[in-house]
Motif scaffolding. Structure first.
Motif, PDB file in Angstrom:
ATOM      1  N   VAL A   1       0.846  -1.203   0.000  1.00  0.00           N
ATOM      2  CA  VAL A   1       0.000   0.000   0.000  1.00  0.00           C
ATOM      3  C   VAL A   1       0.877   1.247   0.000  1.00  0.00           C
ATOM      4  O   VAL A   1       0.660   2.188  -0.771  1.00  0.00           O
ATOM      5  N   SER A   2       1.888   1.258   0.871  1.00  0.00           N
ATOM      6  CA  SER A   2       2.801   2.400   0.927  1.00  0.00           C
ATOM      7  C   SER A   2       3.552   2.570  -0.382  1.00  0.00           C
ATOM      8  O   SER A   2       3.741   3.692  -0.878  1.00  0.00           O
ATOM      9  N   ALA A   3       3.984   1.450  -0.970  1.00  0.00           N
ATOM     10  CA  ALA A   3       4.719   1.513  -2.236  1.00  0.00           C
ATOM     11  C   ALA A   3       3.843   2.052  -3.351  1.00  0.00           C
ATOM     12  O   ALA A   3       4.288   2.845  -4.194  1.00  0.00           O
ATOM     13  N   TYR A   4       2.588   1.644  -3.383  1.00  0.00           N
ATOM     14  CA  TYR A   4       1.651   2.133  -4.410  1.00  0.00           C
ATOM     15  C   TYR A   4       1.472   3.641  -4.289  1.00  0.00           C
ATOM     16  O   TYR A   4       1.552   4.378  -5.277  1.00  0.00           O
ATOM     17  N   ARG A   5       1.215   4.100  -3.079  1.00  0.00           N
ATOM     18  CA  ARG A   5       1.001   5.534  -2.876  1.00  0.00           C
ATOM     19  C   ARG A   5       2.258   6.337  -3.200  1.00  0.00           C
ATOM     20  O   ARG A   5       2.197   7.423  -3.768  1.00  0.00           O
ATOM     21  N   ARG A   6       3.410   5.784  -2.843  1.00  0.00           N
ATOM     22  CA  ARG A   6       4.672   6.512  -3.052  1.00  0.00           C
ATOM     23  C   ARG A   6       5.047   6.552  -4.528  1.00  0.00           C
ATOM     24  O   ARG A   6       5.498   7.590  -5.038  1.00  0.00           O
ATOM     25  N   ASN A   7       4.870   5.454  -5.232  1.00  0.00           N
ATOM     26  CA  ASN A   7       5.342   5.366  -6.617  1.00  0.00           C
ATOM     27  C   ASN A   7       4.344   5.909  -7.638  1.00  0.00           C
ATOM     28  O   ASN A   7       4.736   6.282  -8.745  1.00  0.00           O
ATOM     29  N   PHE A   8       3.064   5.954  -7.255  1.00  0.00           N
ATOM     30  CA  PHE A   8       2.067   6.382  -8.230  1.00  0.00           C
ATOM     31  C   PHE A   8       1.320   7.633  -7.779  1.00  0.00           C
ATOM     32  O   PHE A   8       0.293   7.983  -8.366  1.00  0.00           O
TER      33      PHE A   8
ATOM     34  N   GLN B   1      -0.643   8.420  -5.420  1.00  0.00           N
ATOM     35  CA  GLN B   1      -2.065   8.228  -5.167  1.00  0.00           C
ATOM     36  C   GLN B   1      -2.328   8.369  -3.668  1.00  0.00           C
ATOM     37  O   GLN B   1      -1.574   7.883  -2.848  1.00  0.00           O
ATOM     38  N   ALA B   2      -3.434   9.061  -3.372  1.00  0.00           N
ATOM     39  CA  ALA B   2      -3.768   9.289  -1.968  1.00  0.00           C
ATOM     40  C   ALA B   2      -5.058   8.608  -1.560  1.00  0.00           C
ATOM     41  O   ALA B   2      -5.527   8.785  -0.448  1.00  0.00           O
ATOM     42  N   GLN B   3      -5.685   7.858  -2.498  1.00  0.00           N
ATOM     43  CA  GLN B   3      -6.954   7.242  -2.138  1.00  0.00           C
ATOM     44  C   GLN B   3      -6.749   6.095  -1.166  1.00  0.00           C
ATOM     45  O   GLN B   3      -5.652   5.583  -0.989  1.00  0.00           O
ATOM     46  N   ASN B   4      -7.884   5.687  -0.582  1.00  0.00           N
ATOM     47  CA  ASN B   4      -7.875   4.579   0.365  1.00  0.00           C
ATOM     48  C   ASN B   4      -7.794   3.280  -0.437  1.00  0.00           C
ATOM     49  O   ASN B   4      -8.687   2.981  -1.232  1.00  0.00           O
ATOM     50  N   VAL B   5      -6.724   2.518  -0.240  1.00  0.00           N
ATOM     51  CA  VAL B   5      -6.547   1.304  -1.026  1.00  0.00           C
ATOM     52  C   VAL B   5      -6.195   0.134  -0.112  1.00  0.00           C
ATOM     53  O   VAL B   5      -5.783   0.313   1.027  1.00  0.00           O
ATOM     54  N   ARG B   6      -6.384  -1.066  -0.655  1.00  0.00           N
ATOM     55  CA  ARG B   6      -5.891  -2.274  -0.006  1.00  0.00           C
ATOM     56  C   ARG B   6      -5.232  -3.129  -1.074  1.00  0.00           C
ATOM     57  O   ARG B   6      -5.503  -2.971  -2.272  1.00  0.00           O
ATOM     58  N   THR B   7      -4.373  -4.019  -0.653  1.00  0.00           N
ATOM     59  CA  THR B   7      -3.717  -4.907  -1.612  1.00  0.00           C
ATOM     60  C   THR B   7      -4.112  -6.345  -1.333  1.00  0.00           C
ATOM     61  O   THR B   7      -4.474  -6.700  -0.199  1.00  0.00           O
ATOM     62  N   ASP B   8      -4.032  -7.154  -2.345  1.00  0.00           N
ATOM     63  CA  ASP B   8      -4.357  -8.569  -2.222  1.00  0.00           C
ATOM     64  C   ASP B   8      -3.175  -9.372  -2.759  1.00  0.00           C
ATOM     65  O   ASP B   8      -2.813  -9.264  -3.927  1.00  0.00           O
ATOM     66  N   LEU B   9      -2.574 -10.149  -1.871  1.00  0.00           N
ATOM     67  CA  LEU B   9      -1.423 -10.969  -2.242  1.00  0.00           C
ATOM     68  C   LEU B   9      -1.884 -12.411  -2.376  1.00  0.00           C
ATOM     69  O   LEU B   9      -2.319 -13.030  -1.403  1.00  0.00           O
ATOM     70  N   ASN B  10      -1.801 -12.947  -3.577  1.00  0.00           N
ATOM     71  CA  ASN B  10      -2.229 -14.323  -3.844  1.00  0.00           C
ATOM     72  C   ASN B  10      -0.994 -15.209  -3.962  1.00  0.00           C
ATOM     73  O   ASN B  10      -0.240 -15.132  -4.930  1.00  0.00           O
TER      74      ASN B  10
ATOM     75  N   PHE C   1       3.199  -2.773 -11.734  1.00  0.00           N
ATOM     76  CA  PHE C   1       3.209  -2.875 -10.272  1.00  0.00           C
ATOM     77  C   PHE C   1       3.912  -4.144  -9.788  1.00  0.00           C
ATOM     78  O   PHE C   1       4.414  -4.193  -8.685  1.00  0.00           O
ATOM     79  N   GLY C   2       3.947  -5.186 -10.632  1.00  0.00           N
ATOM     80  CA  GLY C   2       4.561  -6.451 -10.228  1.00  0.00           C
ATOM     81  C   GLY C   2       6.013  -6.299  -9.839  1.00  0.00           C
ATOM     82  O   GLY C   2       6.469  -6.864  -8.844  1.00  0.00           O
ATOM     83  N   ARG C   3       6.767  -5.517 -10.603  1.00  0.00           N
ATOM     84  CA  ARG C   3       8.185  -5.298 -10.297  1.00  0.00           C
ATOM     85  C   ARG C   3       8.338  -4.573  -8.962  1.00  0.00           C
ATOM     86  O   ARG C   3       9.156  -4.970  -8.113  1.00  0.00           O
ATOM     87  N   ILE C   4       7.546  -3.531  -8.766  1.00  0.00           N
ATOM     88  CA  ILE C   4       7.611  -2.772  -7.507  1.00  0.00           C
ATOM     89  C   ILE C   4       7.177  -3.654  -6.341  1.00  0.00           C
ATOM     90  O   ILE C   4       7.778  -3.630  -5.264  1.00  0.00           O
ATOM     91  N   ALA C   5       6.139  -4.438  -6.582  1.00  0.00           N
ATOM     92  CA  ALA C   5       5.634  -5.307  -5.512  1.00  0.00           C
ATOM     93  C   ALA C   5       6.671  -6.333  -5.088  1.00  0.00           C
ATOM     94  O   ALA C   5       6.857  -6.597  -3.906  1.00  0.00           O
ATOM     95  N   ALA C   6       7.340  -6.938  -6.075  1.00  0.00           N
ATOM     96  CA  ALA C   6       8.359  -7.944  -5.759  1.00  0.00           C
ATOM     97  C   ALA C   6       9.498  -7.337  -4.955  1.00  0.00           C
ATOM     98  O   ALA C   6       9.977  -7.920  -3.981  1.00  0.00           O
TER      99      ALA C   6
END
Length: 369
Positions: A32-39, A41-50, A102-107
């Protein structure tokens, strides 16, 4: 990616004791922090790790409202019902907003989180292990030194030996093996920090516990310790078992036990005296090797006046007052030493009622030079 991450989580759970669920929660929060920092974005988000397929998705969470004031956090009823007619005001709508790369950033983020959690877990394990060893003794290896500290390896961690905790008679070289007393264990942002000492009275006490089985099993008790590290120390010992000689137990056959402690402390002289709950006897014993004629006690001031033969005055006081100073520390009583001639002139010796006939009742002690 999925299999590697799954294997890593399984291994960490087994070897480091870190729960897989804790790690997954930490990774998702970091995503979540990485998404907001890299893109930006300030919206309320959640992540799903499968973990099954290795996918990592991001969902924006928006509240259903009648009138939208902030489109990053809110969605109108009409728009929400186009997606699902069952949505009502105050419901939360989730929409996938996973960026293409996002996959690269997520990894990368997952790797950082796992590494950080492993480091934190290892620090926690070390802290838990050493916090239980405060006021205990360990053998370490000298690694290096600077003007303020000597750094001693205790295996899993490097301990700090400050300059004021180093014995003035010792010179430390890399790879020297020394026994140290753990004085303090602190939890810091950089991990646990261990402080050790070579001058602490506790080191002397622990060394005797190692060398004397009767102390280790509780038959003999060390009642007090007075130490001037590197020069001279005194310890008082006691046993509730009348058949056990506490002083002799500490001295050992031909002085072998006390000599082992002396060798570890690089020649520090050690006096072993018998403890007594009678301050008259205890103070007289503590002034060994000097002979004592009388001890006059002032309970209110917790002070004593000790009469010694004139020829024993310098021995009772000791070099630079050391013997008297250590005896006072050992007993917890103030000690004023007077020669026999001066005591007779002052009329305080001999007394009509003697508290103790020292020549008969004070036992021999041990003085290792």
């Amino acid at each position: 990616m999925a299999s590697e991450l799954l294997d890593a989580l399984t291994l960490l759970e087994k070897e480091k004791g870190i729960s897989r669920d804790v790690l997954i929660d930490a990774i998702e929060a970091a995503l979540v922090s990485a998404y907001r920092r890299n893109f930006n974005q300030a919206q309320n988000v959640r992540t799903d790790l499968n973990l099954e397929n290795g996918s990592m998705r991001v969902f924006a969470r928006k509240e259903v409202v009648e009138e939208v004031f902030d489109p990053r956090l809110e969605i109108s009823v009409e728009e929400a019902q186009q997606m699902n007619p069952n949505y009502q005001v105050e419901d939360v709508v989730e929409m996938e907003v996973t960026p293409k790369d996002f996959g690269r950033i997520a990894a990368q983020t997952a790797k950082q989180v796992v590494t950080q959690r492993v480091r934190e877990a290892e620090r926690g394990i070390i802290y838990s292990e050493f916090i239980d060893r405060e006021e205990d003794i360990m053998t370490g290896i000298v690694q290096r030194q600077d003007p303020k500290f000597i750094y001693v390896s205790l295996g899993k961690i490097e301990a700090i030996l400050p300059a004021n905790e180093q014995m003035p008679t010792e010179h430390y070289k890399p790879h020297d093996r020394i026994k140290v007393f753990i004085t303090k264990v602190e939890k810091t942002t950089k991990g646990p920090q261990i402080f050790v000492s070579r001058t602490h009275p506790g080191l002397l006490k622990r060394l005797f516990e190692i060398e004397v089985p009767e102390i280790f099993d509780g038959t003999v008790e060390i009642k007090s310790v007075a130490r001037e590290a590197g020069d001279r120390s005194k310890i008082s010992v006691h046993s509730d078992n009348p058949e056990v000689d506490p002083v002799g137990s500490c001295v050992g056959p031909k002085g072998s036990r006390v000599q082992a402690v002396v060798n570890e402390l690089k020649g520090e002289k050690i006096d072993i005296v018998k403890w007594s709950d009678d301050p008259v006897v205890f103070v007289a014993n503590a002034l060994s090797p000097s002979k004592v004629l009388d001890v006059i006690v002032s309970q209110d001031e917790k002070a004593t006046t000790v009469v010694v033969p004139d020829y024993q005055l310098s021995l009772a006081i000791g070099k630079r007052g050391q013997n008297a100073r250590l005896a006072a520390k050992l007993t917890g009583w103030k000690i004023d030493i007077k020669p026999e001639s001066e005591a007779r002139q002052a009329g305080i010796y001999p007394r009509d009622e003697r508290l103790l006939i020292f020549d008969d009742e004070i036992e021999e002690d041990s003085d290792i030079d």
